[in-house]
Design an enzyme around this catalytic site. Structure first.
Site, PDB file in Angstrom:
ATOM      1  N   GLU A  83      28.277  44.493  30.112  1.00 55.16           N
ATOM      2  CA  GLU A  83      27.790  43.840  31.335  1.00 55.16           C
ATOM      3  C   GLU A  83      26.234  44.014  31.624  1.00 55.16           C
ATOM      4  O   GLU A  83      25.635  43.255  31.922  1.00 55.16           O
ATOM      5  CB  GLU A  83      28.665  43.962  32.376  1.00 55.16           C
ATOM      6  CG  GLU A  83      30.179  43.458  32.361  1.00 55.16           C
ATOM      7  CD  GLU A  83      30.783  43.526  33.522  1.00 55.16           C
ATOM      8  OE1 GLU A  83      30.350  43.272  34.546  1.00 55.16           O
ATOM      9  OE2 GLU A  83      32.204  44.012  33.283  1.00 55.16           O
ATOM     10  N   ASP A 101      34.637  30.406  37.378  1.00 56.10           N
ATOM     11  CA  ASP A 101      34.622  30.895  35.920  1.00 56.10           C
ATOM     12  C   ASP A 101      34.453  30.000  34.790  1.00 56.10           C
ATOM     13  O   ASP A 101      35.033  30.415  33.663  1.00 56.10           O
ATOM     14  CB  ASP A 101      35.568  31.999  35.720  1.00 56.10           C
ATOM     15  CG  ASP A 101      35.519  33.231  36.918  1.00 56.10           C
ATOM     16  OD1 ASP A 101      34.562  33.360  37.209  1.00 56.10           O
ATOM     17  OD2 ASP A 101      36.513  33.784  37.018  1.00 56.10           O
ATOM     18  N   ARG A 132      35.642  29.163  55.240  1.00 60.67           N
ATOM     19  CA  ARG A 132      35.079  29.026  53.950  1.00 60.67           C
ATOM     20  C   ARG A 132      33.842  28.243  53.924  1.00 60.67           C
ATOM     21  O   ARG A 132      32.854  28.941  53.723  1.00 60.67           O
ATOM     22  CB  ARG A 132      35.897  28.631  52.618  1.00 60.67           C
ATOM     23  CG  ARG A 132      35.439  29.296  51.336  1.00 60.67           C
ATOM     24  CD  ARG A 132      36.394  28.781  50.131  1.00 60.67           C
ATOM     25  NE  ARG A 132      37.614  29.396  50.106  1.00 60.67           N
ATOM     26  CZ  ARG A 132      37.718  30.755  49.542  1.00 60.67           C
ATOM     27  NH1 ARG A 132      36.831  31.312  49.372  1.00 60.67           N
ATOM     28  NH2 ARG A 132      39.231  31.236  49.511  1.00 60.67           N
ATOM     29  N   HIS A 147      30.928  37.734  34.163  1.00 61.76           N
ATOM     30  CA  HIS A 147      32.412  37.776  34.386  1.00 61.76           C
ATOM     31  C   HIS A 147      33.123  38.601  33.351  1.00 61.76           C
ATOM     32  O   HIS A 147      32.418  38.722  32.124  1.00 61.76           O
ATOM     33  CB  HIS A 147      32.932  36.296  34.134  1.00 61.76           C
ATOM     34  CG  HIS A 147      34.464  36.430  34.149  1.00 61.76           C
ATOM     35  ND1 HIS A 147      35.074  36.333  35.510  1.00 61.76           N
ATOM     36  CD2 HIS A 147      35.630  36.314  33.358  1.00 61.76           C
ATOM     37  CE1 HIS A 147      36.355  36.562  35.101  1.00 61.76           C
ATOM     38  NE2 HIS A 147      36.630  36.278  33.969  1.00 61.76           N
ATOM     39  N   MET A 176      32.332  38.976  44.898  1.00 59.87           N
ATOM     40  CA  MET A 176      34.028  38.577  44.802  1.00 59.87           C
ATOM     41  C   MET A 176      34.589  37.283  45.803  1.00 59.87           C
ATOM     42  O   MET A 176      35.615  37.686  46.368  1.00 59.87           O
ATOM     43  CB  MET A 176      34.894  39.704  44.944  1.00 59.87           C
ATOM     44  CG  MET A 176      34.384  40.908  44.059  1.00 59.87           C
ATOM     45  SD  MET A 176      34.415  40.404  42.273  1.00 59.87           S
ATOM     46  CE  MET A 176      36.103  40.398  41.933  1.00 59.87           C
ATOM     47  N   GLY A 236      28.049  47.527  42.864  1.00 55.72           N
ATOM     48  CA  GLY A 236      26.937  47.417  42.590  1.00 55.72           C
ATOM     49  C   GLY A 236      26.058  47.678  41.577  1.00 55.72           C
ATOM     50  O   GLY A 236      24.989  47.878  41.263  1.00 55.72           O
ATOM     51  N   SER A 237      27.034  47.992  40.193  1.00 58.16           N
ATOM     52  CA  SER A 237      26.440  48.563  39.139  1.00 58.16           C
ATOM     53  C   SER A 237      25.720  47.611  38.300  1.00 58.16           C
ATOM     54  O   SER A 237      24.740  48.063  37.507  1.00 58.16           O
ATOM     55  CB  SER A 237      27.388  49.429  38.119  1.00 58.16           C
ATOM     56  OG  SER A 237      28.396  48.516  37.623  1.00 58.16           O
TER      57      SER A 237
HETATM   58  C1  GRF Z   1      31.885  43.703  37.294  1.00 57.35           C
HETATM   59  O1  GRF Z   1      32.968  43.965  36.228  1.00 57.35           O
HETATM   60  C2  GRF Z   1      31.736  41.961  37.506  1.00 57.35           C
HETATM   61  O2  GRF Z   1      31.812  41.537  36.002  1.00 57.35           O
HETATM   62  C3  GRF Z   1      32.890  41.722  38.001  1.00 57.35           C
HETATM   63  O3  GRF Z   1      33.192  42.517  39.064  1.00 57.35           O
HETATM   64  C4  GRF Z   1      32.556  43.938  38.469  1.00 57.35           C
HETATM   65  C5  GRF Z   1      31.499  44.178  39.446  1.00 57.35           C
HETATM   66  O4  GRF Z   1      31.095  45.529  39.221  1.00 57.35           O
HETATM   67  N1  GRF Z   1      32.733  40.306  38.679  1.00 57.35           N
HETATM   68  P1  GRF Z   1      29.869  46.038  39.968  1.00 57.35           P
HETATM   69  O5  GRF Z   1      30.018  45.909  41.375  1.00 57.35           O
HETATM   70  O6  GRF Z   1      28.677  45.328  39.308  1.00 57.35           O
HETATM   71  O7  GRF Z   1      29.666  47.398  39.357  1.00 57.35           O
END
Ligand code: GRF
Length: 220
Positions: A177, A148, A68, A112, A93, A19-20
């Protein structure tokens, strides 16, 4: 597309883990109300961060859904309860069905960890090192059915150093990011960014000037 003064946009953030990126969005003081953070994983660390900030959270467990399409229907039902203007995939994910993606066409953004269109999918940092690219980075894009591959909003490029490992490269990309995702969400929520009917990204002049390509200094 001049910025309009409107009610703050309602956003829902989807996460699967740490969740960063979500945290970077929360810290960015965006002109939004975060209506909910939803995860497909009950143990996602990001849920605790959101709860600690008093944000509503929900879990829609993909393993309990029975497939799904069923998972996506349950997720859409949870999202729609919050009537969001924008759905933000922040490390979410799961591969989504076409029906789900089309339901939120033009109002779902993803981050991404590569310079799309290279390295869609998983293990992007390992693949970048294996390919010997000198530039790597991250991309915010609108979500379309092909994984993507949606229209690109903003990218940040970072250098790849000879001594890099997957971890050092991932950390350098992640720092970017955290810069570009809040930027793109802000543009959308200030009505400065939209996906046109022909599938192209429209940024107003001020947003474009802020930089649809971010290139930090080489030592970062
Ligand atoms: C990030 O690198 C994002 O781009 C990818 O998964 C990672 C998730 O990191 N899809 P976080 O959970 O946001 O820390």
């Amino acid at each position: 597309m001049p910025p309009r003064t409107v009610n703050p946009k309602r956003i829902v953030i989807l996460i699967s883990g740490r969740g960063s990126n979500m945290e970077a969005l929360l810290k960015a003081r965006l002109p939004v109300t975060v209506e909910a953070v939803i995860s497909n994983v009950a143990a996602a660390q990001g849920l605790d961060i959101a709860r600690a900030q008093g944000i509503a959270t929900a879990v829609v467990d993909h393993r309990a859904a029975g497939g799904r399409p069923q998972f996506d229907a349950a997720l859409a039902a949870e999202i729609d309860r919050h009537r969001p203007d924008l759905i933000v995939l922040a490390g979410f994910m799961r591969v989504l069905t076409d029906a789900f993606v089309e339901r939120y066409a033009g109002r779902m953004l993803n981050i991404h960890p590569s310079l799309l269109p290279v390295f869609p999918g998983l293990h992007t940092h390992r693949r970048a090192l294996e390919a010997g690219v000198r530039l790597h980075g991250c991309t915010v894009h609108f979500v379309t059915p092909e994984l993507d591959h949606g229209p690109i909003v903003v990218q940040a490029a970072v250098p790849v150093h000879a001594a890099d490992t997957e971890e050092t490269l991932a950390a350098r990309v992640l720092a970017q990011e955290h810069q570009i995702f809040p930027l793109a969400v802000r543009w959308f929520c200030e009505d400065r960014l939209r996906l046109a009917a022909n599938g192209t990204v429209e940024l107003d002049r001020a947003a474009a000037a802020e930089g649809a390509l971010v290139s930090p200094s080489a030592d970062r």
